[in-house]
Design a protein around this motif. Structure first.
Motif: not given
Length: 572
Positions: A365-382, A394-403
């Motif tokens: 998806i090339k038009s993303i400007t805001q991304l919020e990704l929450s992995y609330l799990a017991a398994t670990r995230l690499a 992928a998203w040079p116009a990104l304004e908000v990044l929330n991990l």
């Protein structure tokens, strides 16, 4: 008096910058300023302010003890005129009957009953008209079924936004069961299309199950509201019949349905819409469901969304399921601008890891400007720097990044598979690739070394870096100089940095630790020191710039501990 002050629009503009205390003083200063200042002061009120207004009509002692003699000897008619002088000015009301204490601070029930009795008493004289005739937005929250009847007092033809939130999940805890809510909820649903024909936003967080007796009433309500633009409902919102009625609404732009743990065992729902095209004006979707319902629901939405929020629960999540959901989003909504994805895993016994590459289909998806990704799990995230670099590419116009991910220290599970894999190099890549970045929010960031800054001019915009936790294993001045090189106008926020230290509760026989002895206290002090160093460098640069100093002179004005770690003068 100047003629400009006789223009109501100018007065409203001036009064909009005044605090409530100043407006109250101005209201009593002159009769000419009374209506403009009163309109601004009473435009938006909460529960406490509404009770102050109600007390103009009802005496406090009369409400708490109906047999008491009133201290004020005003007639009922004169009291009602005083109330009606301010009531039409209220446009937004936030009425919360779930909190508050009495005058002695002993119980929360007295304040709730007091507000309920006050509204019930004043309703005896306003049964033929709305209590607040100019009301346009109402937020109502309650714990008791009998208090829900008070909503009917505020249903006016001018009402455009209605948010009703109730709690009755456990009848043993709250003291009322689902059957106790049936009549109040039914009366509210029946009265809405008749009393509020111009309603545009409707939110019913009433915990109505999909098999609720109010299903036909909600469907009829959705059909009759011709101006409905936003609809929110939790459990009952996932019913196929209600979804079909919503798909036919020509003006519906925002839809918020479901609850993330509904049908957690994986019940299949057959969604079939007979209208074509469904949801013609829908631009924003907030869906909470399990991993079985969510993909089928997304297939019904045309590729026209600008904002998508998914809150998905599973027991447990598999990498294949996550990759499938990411592929569904990328293929079905190629024009997304804001994406929020929350994955909740309820299998707390799992001891595996999930690679961040399972979300790689979202990068299509090339038009993303805001991304919020929450992995609330017991398994670990690499999660590593390479994944953040892929996001920046992928998203040079990104304004908000929330991990976000689970805090292993707090929950005992989850977290990152390798905390050292996410470093400051990720922030350097974001500075290079995403020049419009405004906010970066991370669950944790542990600093073990300082990489070389990128050979590119820093971003001059205000950038917010929000951290929940972080360890600093380097000298604070090195980290401060590095962050200042990336973003000279950086603002560091977050509960870990901003909030003052709250000492932990200790038992009587335990020995309290002095402040600053735990690792968390030492890390907090380091980050606060780093934030002060950045502010000092920023102030020094501003003062030198006002003197007309050259970039070389600005660089030389910094203290040696900062100057040795900055870029060349041309990038300052």
């Amino acid at each position: 008096m100047h003629r400009a002050l006789q223009i109501p629009e100018i007065l409203q503009l001036i009064f909009s910058h005044l605090a409530h205390d100043d407006l109250a003083i101005l209201l009593r200063t002159s009769g000419f300023f009374f209506f403009p200042s009163a309109s601004q002061l009473w435009a938006s009120v909460d529960t406490e302010a509404l009770m102050c207004l109600v007390n103009l009509f009802l005496d406090t002692e009369e409400v708490k003890n109906p047999t008491a003699t009133s201290k004020r000897h005003y007639s009922i008619a004169s009291r009602m005129r005083r109330f009606q002088m301010y009531a039409p000015l209220i446009q937004t009301l936030d009425l919360d009957l779930t909190s508050g204490v009495d005058e002695e601070g002993e119980s929360e029930e007295l304040n709730d009953d007091y507000a309920h009795l006050s509204l019930t008493a004043i309703a005896t004289l306003t049964r033929t008209s709305a209590l607040l005739p100019g009301l346009r937005s109402l937020h109502y929250t309650t714990l008791e079924a009998e208090h829900l009847n008070n909503v009917l007092l505020f249903l006016a033809p001018s009402l455009e936004e209605l948010y009703v939130k109730t709690f009755h999940c456990d009848d043993q805890y709250w003291g009322n069961a689902e059957a106790d809510w049936a009549l109040p909820v039914g009366c509210l649903l029946e009265a809405l299309p008749r009393l509020c024909p111009r309603l545009r936003k409707l939110s019913l967080a009433a915990h109505m199950p999909r098999t609720s007796i109010h299903l036909s009433t909600v469907i009829s309500l959705v059909t009759k509201l011709a101006f409905l633009e936003c609809f929110e409902c939790d459990f009952i919102g996932l019913h196929p019949t209600l979804l079909g009625a919503l798909a036919r609404r020509p003006a519906l732009q925002e839809l918020r349905v479901g609850y993330y743990n509904v049908d957690i065992l994986g019940e299949q729902v057959a969604y079939q819409l007979v209208c074509h095209p469904p949801f013609p004006a829908l631009r924003s979707l907030h869906l909470s469901a399990n991993q079985h319902i969510a993909p089928m629901f997304l297939k019904l939405i045309p590729p026209q969304l600008h904002s998508l929020t998914l809150d998905i629960g599973a027991e447990p999540f598999t990498p294949e399921a996550l990759a499938y959901i990411a592929s569904m989003v990328a293929a079905g909504q190629p024009h997304l601008r804001a994406l929020s994805l929350t994955c909740r895993d309820f299998d707390y016994g799992a001891d595996t890891s999930v690679d961040f590459d399972v979300f790689a289909p979202l990068l299509q998806i090339k038009s993303i400007t805001q991304l919020e990704l929450s992995y609330l799990a017991a398994t670990r995230l690499a999660l590593a720097d390479t994944h953040v670099a892929a996001i920046g590419n992928a998203w040079p116009a990104l304004e908000v990044l929330n991990l976000q991910w689970n805090d292993r220290l707090a929950t005992g599970s989850g977290g990152l598979a390798d905390e050292s894999a996410l470093t400051l190099s990720a922030l350097a890549v974001l500075t290079t690739r995403c020049r419009r970045l405004e906010r970066v929010e991370l669950r944790a960031l542990n600093i073990y070394h300082i990489p070389p800054p990128p050979p590119i001019a820093p971003v001059q915009a205000h950038v917010e870096l929000r951290l929940t936790h972080g360890r600093v294993h380097v000298q604070p001045e090195l980290l401060a100089a590095f962050l200042y090189t990336l973003w000279p106008r950086i603002q560091m926020t977050g509960p870990f940095i901003s909030l003052p230290h709250a000492p932990a509760q200790v038992t009587a026989d335990a020995v309290p630790l002095p402040p600053g002895t735990t690792d968390t206290d030492r890390d907090r002090e380091k980050w606060i020191t780093i934030r002060g160093m950045i502010a000092s460098m920023r102030c020094q640069q501003i003062m030198e710039a006002r003197k007309g100093a050259t970039p070389e002179r600005v660089r030389e004005s910094f203290e040696p501990k900062y100057r040795d770690h900055l870029l060349s003068p041309a990038t300052i």
